[in-house]
Enzyme design. Structure first.
Site, mmCIF file in Angstrom:
data_model
loop_
_atom_site.group_PDB
_atom_site.id
_atom_site.type_symbol
_atom_site.label_atom_id
_atom_site.label_comp_id
_atom_site.label_asym_id
_atom_site.label_seq_id
_atom_site.Cartn_x
_atom_site.Cartn_y
_atom_site.Cartn_z
ATOM 1 N N TYR A 105 16.612 -10.072 -0.285
ATOM 2 C CA TYR A 105 16.602 -11.072 0.784
ATOM 3 C C TYR A 105 15.611 -12.162 0.389
ATOM 4 C CZ TYR A 105 12.966 -7.631 1.638
ATOM 5 O OH TYR A 105 11.932 -6.737 1.459
ATOM 6 N N GLU A 152 12.002 -2.967 -7.976
ATOM 7 C CA GLU A 152 11.947 -2.001 -6.869
ATOM 8 C C GLU A 152 12.316 -0.647 -7.463
ATOM 9 O OE1 GLU A 152 10.944 -2.473 -3.840
ATOM 10 O OE2 GLU A 152 11.107 -4.640 -3.487
ATOM 11 N N ARG A 178 1.390 -1.260 4.895
ATOM 12 C CA ARG A 178 1.943 -2.109 3.828
ATOM 13 C C ARG A 178 0.955 -3.169 3.336
ATOM 14 N NH1 ARG A 178 6.996 -4.773 2.405
ATOM 15 N NH2 ARG A 178 6.861 -7.036 2.446
ATOM 16 N N ALA A 214 0.787 -1.226 0.000
ATOM 17 C CA ALA A 214 0.000 0.000 0.000
ATOM 18 C C ALA A 214 0.827 1.288 0.000
ATOM 19 C CB ALA A 214 -0.937 -0.011 1.215
ATOM 20 N N ARG A 215 1.903 1.320 0.787
ATOM 21 C CA ARG A 215 2.620 2.585 0.993
ATOM 22 C C ARG A 215 3.581 2.931 -0.138
ATOM 23 N NH1 ARG A 215 5.827 -0.326 5.936
ATOM 24 N NH2 ARG A 215 7.187 -1.638 4.684
ATOM 25 N N SER A 251 8.393 -0.380 -4.407
ATOM 26 C CA SER A 251 9.471 0.539 -4.048
ATOM 27 C C SER A 251 9.839 0.251 -2.603
ATOM 28 C CB SER A 251 9.041 2.009 -4.193
ATOM 29 O OG SER A 251 8.179 2.396 -3.139
ATOM 30 N N TYR A 252 11.072 0.591 -2.153
ATOM 31 C CA TYR A 252 12.077 1.260 -2.923
ATOM 32 C C TYR A 252 13.319 0.366 -2.992
ATOM 33 C CZ TYR A 252 13.471 1.987 1.929
ATOM 34 O OH TYR A 252 13.787 1.764 3.258
ATOM 35 N N ASN A 289 2.282 -10.027 -0.752
ATOM 36 C CA ASN A 289 3.431 -10.545 -1.492
ATOM 37 C C ASN A 289 4.188 -11.633 -0.720
ATOM 38 O OD1 ASN A 289 4.616 -10.359 -4.066
ATOM 39 N ND2 ASN A 289 6.415 -9.313 -3.214
ATOM 40 N N ARG A 290 3.516 -12.191 0.285
ATOM 41 C CA ARG A 290 3.974 -13.414 0.949
ATOM 42 C C ARG A 290 2.860 -14.447 0.926
ATOM 43 N NH1 ARG A 290 7.434 -10.329 0.579
ATOM 44 N NH2 ARG A 290 9.022 -9.617 2.057
HETATM 45 ZN ZN LIG Z 1 6.786 -3.881 -1.892
#
Ligand SMILES: [Zn+2]
Length: 452
Positions: free
Chosen positions: A387, A409, A266, A208-209, A336-337, A282-283
């Site tokens: 990571y 990113e 997020r 989201a952010r 991002s970022y 995204n997990r």
């Molecule tokens: Zn992200």
């Protein structure tokens, strides 16, 4: 002039309705508060960002302890959220601390046995920066150029509809799902949507952010449609080869929440056990779901969900991708970022797609283009570049056979983090589109259509 964080006089008591251009001018000079235009002002007041660099095991252990306390009532780490880390010794751990928790956390930090401090407050008051961003955005949002400002959810939907209404049969907007709170998940198809046309999937805003990501997707849509209308030769040849499916905002609930309540949200906004909200979408994808870089704690930033595809947002992406799987040649998801252009798999170290070398060639070309435009990107396997993180969408796309899959990113590398100024949108849009053109040129040349 004293900067107030509260709205005074209250909007309801303002007797004169201010003219909007005049209001913009007042707002720009700080003479009118954003709340007087109906914009929230209380977001993130007093919230801070602390950067820790543990050099001793005891410090790392303490960070792990605080990390484990997310959502635990009464604990020091209850409301503290880890943006990065804890990782390894001598590696930065970036921690978001709500204003009300700062004193308690600081008094609990183990003192350093070294002559230097192992932590620094990097941003003294995030609320001040957020208010400044809101002010600037309020002014810039009045421009009809989509890339002049960070756009609200409603403005994004309006833009998609407007674009569709001007491009005839050449593009179409499709609703492909509904968010947890009932908002539309939409994508726009650009180009001849023939069964023989290979698809380039581009999405943004799953976190989201990360506002620059949807803004860049909107820039792409705007420029590709404009380029088609004005017979731009590069855009034309891109559209001869491919159809674009661009979904500019995959997590609208979280995005709306960043406008109303917490600029640094997020996750999604689904209700979870223990009174916390949201899953890290995204997990949440179903390939090695639950592996490294994910949390089982519903209050953690990287909460993977109660099961793979527990979220309506990730299910919608999965179902759409499965439906177009055989036509899709490239899957690109923008975040991002960091300035990274990455290739799967990211669920662990030392796992790579079979066609890694093939996938890296257009990425190298894109990075060279970006470099020529003054922007350095790191490229390579995503676990190595950033990571390990299991359950990410690019891993899933690769796992179902999409030949090219990437997480990008976008800028920056940490100066502004999620608060990249609006004035940067056109530059980031332009350079990323130029890189995309080069990337797609490689893919078109290397993958001539097969005879059916
Ligand atoms: Zn992200």
């Amino acid at each position: 002039f004293i900067q107030l964080d509260t709205c005074w006089p209250p909007v309801s008591t303002m007797s004169v309705k201010v003219n909007s251009a005049f209001a913009s001018a007042l707002l720009a000079f700080g003479l009118l508060l954003p709340c007087q235009l109906g914009l929230p002002t209380t977001r993130n007041q007093g919230d801070r960002l602390i950067v820790f660099v543990p050099t001793r095991q005891a410090q790392l252990d303490w960070l792990e302890l605080i990390h484990s306390q997310a959502g635990k009532p009464g604990e020091v780490g209850e409301n503290v959220r880890f943006w990065f880390g804890p990782g390894l010794l001598n590696q930065e751990t970036i921690v978001f601390v709500p204003g009300g928790d700062y004193g308690r956390l600081v008094s609990a930090i183990p003192s350093s046995q070294d002559t230097y401090s192992w932590w620094t407050v990097q941003k003294e008051n995030l609320g001040k920066l957020v208010t400044r961003e809101t002010r600037a955005n309020a002014v810039r949002r009045r421009s009809s150029d989509i890339s002049s400002a960070y756009r609200t959810y409603q403005e994004i939907l309006n833009f998609l509809d407007q674009t569709q209404s001007t491009c005839g049969s050449f593009c179409s907007v499709e609703k492909f799902g509904t968010s947890y709170e009932g908002r539309d998940l939409k994508l726009i198809k650009i180009g001849d949507d023939l069964p023989s046309k290979r698809i380039i999937w581009i999405d943004a805003g799953i976190h989201a952010r990360e506002w620059i990501a949807p803004a860049t997707a909107l820039y792409f849509i705007d420029k590709i449609v404009q380029g088609y209308k004005s017979s731009d030769s590069t855009i034309k040849s891109m559209l001869d080869n491919f159809a674009f499916y661009i979904a500019p905002l995959l997590n609208p609930d979280g995005y709306v929440y960043t406008f109303t309540t917490n600029r640094f949200w997020r996750k999604t906004r689904s209700a979870q056990a223990g009174g916390c909200y949201g899953v890290d979408p995204n997990r949440n994808f179903g390939y090695h779901w639950g592996g490294q870089g994910t949390s089982s704690n519903p209050c953690a930033e990287t909460f993977r969900g109660s099961s793979a595809f527990s979220e309506p947002e990730t299910r919608a992406v999965r179902d759409k991708l499965l439906a177009i799987r055989l036509r899709t040649i490239s899957f690109i998801t923008m975040h991002s970022y960091g300035q990274d252009w990455m290739v799967p798999y990211g669920y662990a170290y030392n796992v790579s797609v079979d066609n890694y070398a093939q996938m890296m060639r257009p990425v190298q070309a894109a990075a060279d283009k970006l470099k020529s435009l003054g922007r350095n990107y790191d490229i390579g396997n995503s676990a190595v570049v950033t990571y390990p993180a299991a359950g990410a969408s690019d891993d899933y796309a690769a796992s179902i056979g999409v030949p090219y899959a990437h997480t990008i990113e976008l800028p920056d590398t940490g100066q502004y983090r999620f608060l990249l100024p609006q004035s940067e949108i056109p530059r980031v849009g332009l350079e990323t589109l130029e890189a995309l053109k080069v990337y797609l040129g490689y893919i078109a040349a290397a993958n001539q259509p097969r005879d059916e």
